[in-house]
Design a protein around this motif. Structure first.
Motif, mmCIF file in Angstrom:
data_model
loop_
_atom_site.group_PDB
_atom_site.id
_atom_site.type_symbol
_atom_site.label_atom_id
_atom_site.label_comp_id
_atom_site.label_asym_id
_atom_site.label_seq_id
_atom_site.Cartn_x
_atom_site.Cartn_y
_atom_site.Cartn_z
ATOM 1 N N LEU B 19 0.493 -1.110 -0.017
ATOM 2 C CA LEU B 19 0.251 0.047 0.080
ATOM 3 C C LEU B 19 1.039 1.176 0.042
ATOM 4 C CD1 LEU B 19 -2.547 -1.058 2.523
ATOM 5 C CD2 LEU B 19 -3.248 -0.827 -0.423
ATOM 6 N N VAL B 20 2.018 1.066 0.653
ATOM 7 C CA VAL B 20 2.930 2.435 0.767
ATOM 8 C C VAL B 20 3.344 3.028 -0.942
ATOM 9 C CG1 VAL B 20 5.335 3.270 1.688
ATOM 10 C CG2 VAL B 20 3.645 1.964 3.179
ATOM 11 N N LEU B 21 3.093 2.052 -1.741
ATOM 12 C CA LEU B 21 3.778 2.334 -2.757
ATOM 13 C C LEU B 21 2.743 2.596 -3.919
ATOM 14 C CD1 LEU B 21 6.708 -1.161 -2.917
ATOM 15 C CD2 LEU B 21 7.504 1.143 -2.443
ATOM 16 N N ARG B 22 1.890 2.426 -3.265
ATOM 17 C CA ARG B 22 0.046 3.000 -4.409
ATOM 18 C C ARG B 22 0.591 4.446 -4.402
ATOM 19 N NH1 ARG B 22 -1.822 -0.725 -6.653
ATOM 20 N NH2 ARG B 22 -3.678 0.486 -7.033
ATOM 21 N N ALA B 23 -0.057 4.722 -5.899
ATOM 22 C CA ALA B 23 0.342 6.281 -5.856
ATOM 23 C C ALA B 23 -0.748 7.652 -5.539
ATOM 24 C CB ALA B 23 0.385 6.913 -7.302
ATOM 25 N N ARG B 24 -1.571 6.982 -4.564
ATOM 26 C CA ARG B 24 -2.615 7.840 -4.066
ATOM 27 C C ARG B 24 -2.711 8.263 -2.575
ATOM 28 N NH1 ARG B 24 -5.253 10.461 -8.266
ATOM 29 N NH2 ARG B 24 -4.731 9.160 -9.465
ATOM 30 N N THR B 25 -2.650 9.249 -2.147
ATOM 31 C CA THR B 25 -2.348 9.418 -0.418
ATOM 32 C C THR B 25 -2.709 8.263 0.464
ATOM 33 O OG1 THR B 25 -3.843 11.335 -0.742
ATOM 34 C CG2 THR B 25 -1.407 11.892 -0.935
ATOM 35 N N PHE B 26 -4.523 8.268 0.448
ATOM 36 C CA PHE B 26 -4.825 7.731 0.975
ATOM 37 C C PHE B 26 -4.279 5.855 1.202
ATOM 38 C CE2 PHE B 26 -8.544 4.393 2.399
ATOM 39 C CZ PHE B 26 -8.957 5.191 4.299
ATOM 40 N N PRO B 27 -3.787 5.373 0.106
ATOM 41 C CA PRO B 27 -3.474 3.711 0.775
ATOM 42 C C PRO B 27 -2.133 4.224 1.035
ATOM 43 C CG PRO B 27 -4.093 4.633 -1.263
ATOM 44 C CD PRO B 27 -4.411 5.518 -1.473
ATOM 45 N N VAL B 28 -1.111 4.927 1.107
ATOM 46 C CA VAL B 28 0.134 5.281 1.466
ATOM 47 C C VAL B 28 -0.157 5.311 3.254
ATOM 48 C CG1 VAL B 28 1.996 6.591 1.700
ATOM 49 C CG2 VAL B 28 0.564 5.487 -0.617
ATOM 50 N N LEU B 90 -1.754 16.162 6.787
ATOM 51 C CA LEU B 90 -0.894 16.553 5.265
ATOM 52 C C LEU B 90 -1.366 16.778 4.683
ATOM 53 C CD1 LEU B 90 1.531 17.778 4.978
ATOM 54 C CD2 LEU B 90 2.908 15.940 5.214
ATOM 55 N N SER B 91 -1.789 15.140 4.251
ATOM 56 C CA SER B 91 -2.083 14.757 3.192
ATOM 57 C C SER B 91 -3.439 15.524 2.438
ATOM 58 C CB SER B 91 -2.964 13.284 2.992
ATOM 59 O OG SER B 91 -2.154 11.904 3.593
ATOM 60 N N LEU B 92 -4.379 15.675 3.550
ATOM 61 C CA LEU B 92 -6.080 16.330 3.207
ATOM 62 C C LEU B 92 -5.088 17.819 3.111
ATOM 63 C CD1 LEU B 92 -7.576 15.897 6.346
ATOM 64 C CD2 LEU B 92 -8.512 15.124 3.724
ATOM 65 N N LYS B 93 -3.840 18.920 3.602
ATOM 66 C CA LYS B 93 -3.228 19.097 3.160
ATOM 67 C C LYS B 93 -3.444 19.998 1.649
ATOM 68 C CE LYS B 93 0.711 23.139 4.339
ATOM 69 N NZ LYS B 93 0.317 23.911 4.540
ATOM 70 N N ALA B 94 -2.457 18.173 1.697
ATOM 71 C CA ALA B 94 -1.720 17.696 0.333
ATOM 72 C C ALA B 94 -2.430 17.780 -1.005
ATOM 73 C CB ALA B 94 -1.055 17.785 -0.648
ATOM 74 N N ARG B 95 -4.286 17.452 -0.889
ATOM 75 C CA ARG B 95 -5.248 17.804 -1.571
ATOM 76 C C ARG B 95 -5.857 18.620 -1.675
ATOM 77 N NH1 ARG B 95 -8.760 17.972 -4.594
ATOM 78 N NH2 ARG B 95 -10.736 16.706 -4.512
ATOM 79 N N ALA B 96 -5.901 19.758 -0.488
ATOM 80 C CA ALA B 96 -6.688 21.502 -1.156
ATOM 81 C C ALA B 96 -5.886 21.963 -1.799
ATOM 82 C CB ALA B 96 -7.168 21.297 0.458
ATOM 83 N N GLU B 97 -3.854 21.800 -1.881
ATOM 84 C CA GLU B 97 -3.104 22.871 -2.195
ATOM 85 C C GLU B 97 -2.899 22.850 -3.946
ATOM 86 O OE1 GLU B 97 0.034 23.769 0.210
ATOM 87 O OE2 GLU B 97 -1.278 25.039 1.481
ATOM 88 N N LEU B 98 -2.875 20.896 -3.635
ATOM 89 C CA LEU B 98 -2.474 20.267 -5.547
ATOM 90 C C LEU B 98 -3.885 20.534 -6.209
ATOM 91 C CD1 LEU B 98 0.445 18.559 -3.224
ATOM 92 C CD2 LEU B 98 0.516 20.575 -4.733
ATOM 93 N N GLY B 99 -4.490 19.999 -5.081
ATOM 94 C CA GLY B 99 -5.872 20.019 -6.441
ATOM 95 C C GLY B 99 -6.462 18.397 -6.671
#
Lengths: 507, 113
Positions: B19-28, B90-99
């Motif tokens: 899961l850590v190797l996945r490309a989306r923040t939630f699985p990570v 941090l993931s939520l912040k990244a989701r908000a800032e990077l779209g």
């Protein structure tokens, strides 16, 4: 018991807690002064500690007065005191830069700064493996906050990578510490040295796995190949004082590798003797080579500095891998030099970026900067320091490492990689220097928000400290040579920690 | 019991690494959580598996469970709890800032720097 050993850990913790409590109650100027006073106290404490251990004493502080190996100990020998002093000095100049305005964005900058110092000092002083993990987490959690300080999408993205990589590293650390505990039944580093040297052959495989896993974790912190990818972008994305302070964070990994290498793997009779030997030197040389190629290819100044950090880390780990008294002594001297020079370079890079208007730190043609003469002089000095050209401390450190490498079997490889990567670093710095300073188009007047000359003072002062390293190279190398000798005869350390002497002043 | 515990740790860790190797923040984030579960069980097992033994001194105890790994696990749980909370924010912040929720912050287009 000598309470001085505890002070480098206690002062930043108390100062950080205090700054957190008063973050709304007191105006920013007062909090800045409090922070500055706390860092000055830490410099004084670190100096006092260093003076107490220069004669070879190993000071041991048993937390809660629980005797080792059952309680947690803090141990200050020459190496630990040297690292603590280096951290405090670098923090002082990073803070002097930060209080000129870049700390204003968030109320939490000041407490996080102190907690970062708390984690760093603790990691350098602790004599317990699990306690080292805890201090790693403290310094990482503070560094996550500092890295994101100021906000911005670029910073968030780099921060996310940095955090995830380090969380995976923490998990590996726990696996490694658990394996070693399962085999040896202790977590005290001095006690582990004895237990790991006399292992039951049936446990040898497990112990080697645990020790190598631990090496992977430390290599990740030290940004050794192949774990260096996080470093250039993370350091380039954060604010200048934080990047300058982070210059000492990779050195925690270097310190940990040096500590376990001399304590556990150096005894030729021990069952884990020479465990890191096949790995450390090749990886260090590859890191150096790739770092210099990266520096050559970078299109942004701070990415380039990040790759130059990798080159210096490669040289440091080469010095440690050689494992001789002279090479370790040269490495410790070079460590102080590279930490301070990198810190100065990051501070200067932001000064350059803020004077170039929209071009920022990108290596493209742009209008000439205000104060170009002064910046040019500083850039020239810092480039000489980082590239390791004579006559400054970078050259001295590199020269001493090479001289120590002369009669080793890997001499040809080391000489080739060190000299070639030095050449590539010079080419890279000459290219960025000429782009930034010489090929500038005529100035269009001051870009909005360009800072005054005073902002260059902390970087200049750090360079002056590097000059001091050059001027007092003889007494300093005498000290690092004594440090290396102490590291290569770990029996003093082990006896001081495990000895019955309650004063902890055993030699 | 040894086999069961070691299979459990292995499965948790393998799922965590995947899961850590996945490309989306939630699985990570889920992967990091599973990794920390795996390592907590592993730390427990380093004190050797014992059943029904006290960890503190008692007069009529036939043997003892090793108390140190329990203390280590407690510390590790607290730290991983805090870190998970932090990485979620941090993931939520990244989701908000990077779209988007890609770990590199760009869903399809090339990185432009």
């Amino acid at each position: 018991m000598n309470h001085l050993v505890f002070l480098p850990v206690l002062v930043p913790l108390l100062a950080g807690a205090l700054l957190l409590l008063v973050r709304r109650a007191l105006p920013l100027t007062v909090r800045r002064r409090l922070n500055l006073v706390a860092v000055l106290v830490q410099v004084a404490v670190a100096l006092a500690l260093l003076l107490q251990v220069t004669d070879g004493t190993v000071l041991v502080y048993q937390l809660g007065d629980w005797p080792a190996p059952y309680g947690i100990v803090l141990v200050a020998d020459r190496l630990s005191a040297w690292m603590v002093l280096l951290t405090a000095v670098l923090a002082l100049f990073a803070l002097l830069y930060a209080i000129r305005g870049s700390d204003a964005g968030s109320r939490h900058f000041q407490p996080l700064f102190q907690l970062q110092l708390f984690g760093l000092s603790g990691a350098f002083l602790t004599g317990d493996l699990f306690n080292l993990f805890v201090f790693f987490e403290v310094l990482l959690l503070a560094s996550y906050g500092l890295l994101l300080h100021g906000g911005g999408a670029q910073r968030t993205r780099a921060g996310l990578h940095f955090v995830v990589v380090n969380l995976v590293g923490s998990t590996l650390f726990l696996f490694a510490a658990g394996t070693l505990y399962g085999v040896a039944g202790t977590l005290n580093m001095a006690d582990l040295a004895g237990k790991l040297a006399t292992l039951d052959p049936a446990d040898l495989g497990l112990a080697r796995t645990g020790a190598l896993l631990l090496f992977v974790v430390f290599a990740l912190k030290a940004a050794l190949f192949p774990f260096y990818l996080w470093l250039p972008t993370a350091y380039a994305a954060t604010s200048a004082p934080v990047a300058a302070l982070f210059a000492v964070m990779t050195k925690v990994g270097v310190y940990a590798i040096l500590r376990v290498q001399t304590l556990w793997f150096d005894d030729p009779e021990g069952s884990l003797a020479g465990l890191l030997d096949p790995w450390l030197l090749p990886l260090a040389l590859v890191t150096m080579a790739l770092g210099s190629l990266g520096a050559l290819a970078s299109t942004r100044l701070r990415i380039q500095i990040g790759y130059l950090v990798l080159v210096s880390l490669g040289l440091l780990l080469t010095a440690i891998a050689l494992g001789e008294r002279d090479s370790i002594a040269a490495g410790l001297y070079y460590l102080a030099h590279t930490t301070l020079a990198t810190g100065a370079f990051y501070l200067l890079a932001e000064g350059i970026a803020r004077r170039r208007g929209s071009a920022g730190e990108r290596l493209i043609d742009a209008p000439a900067m205000p104060h170009a003469g002064q910046i040019g002089a500083l850039f020239f000095i810092v480039a000489i320091l980082v590239a390791g050209l004579p006559p400054f401390s970078g050259f001295l450190g590199k020269f001493m490492v090479l001289r120590a490498a002369l009669d080793t079997p890997a001499m040809a490889w080391i000489l080739a990689v060190v000299l070639l990567s030095g050449l590539l670093a010079i080419v890279a710095l000459a290219r960025s220097g000429s782009l930034l300073l010489l090929r500038a188009t005529p100035s269009e007047g001051l870009p909005p928000g360009a800072p005054g000359r005073g902002e260059l003072a902390p970087a200049s002062a750090l360079l002056a400290v590097c000059l001091g390293l050059t001027l007092w190279a003889a007494p300093l190398t005498d000290f690092t040579r004594a440090t290396a000798e102490q590291l290569l005869t770990p029996t003093h350390y082990i006896e001081a920690v495990l000895g019955t002497d309650m004063e902890g002043a055993g030699r | 019991m040894e086999a069961l515990i070691s299979i459990l740790i292995g499965v948790l860790t393998a799922c965590g690494v995947y899961l850590v190797l996945r490309a989306r923040t939630f699985p990570v984030v889920m992967g990091l959580t599973l990794l920390s579960y795996g390592v907590n069980l592993f730390l427990f097992a380093t004190g050797r598996l014992t059943i029904g033994q006290p960890a503190v001194i008692s007069a009529q105890a036939p043997g003892y469970a090793d108390p140190l790994p329990q203390a280590l696990v407690l510390t590790a749980i607290v730290i991983s709890f805090a870190m998970t909370a932090f990485v979620i924010m941090l993931s939520l912040k990244a989701r908000a800032e990077l779209g988007n929720d890609h770990v590199d912050g760009h869903a399809d287009e090339e990185e432009h720097s």
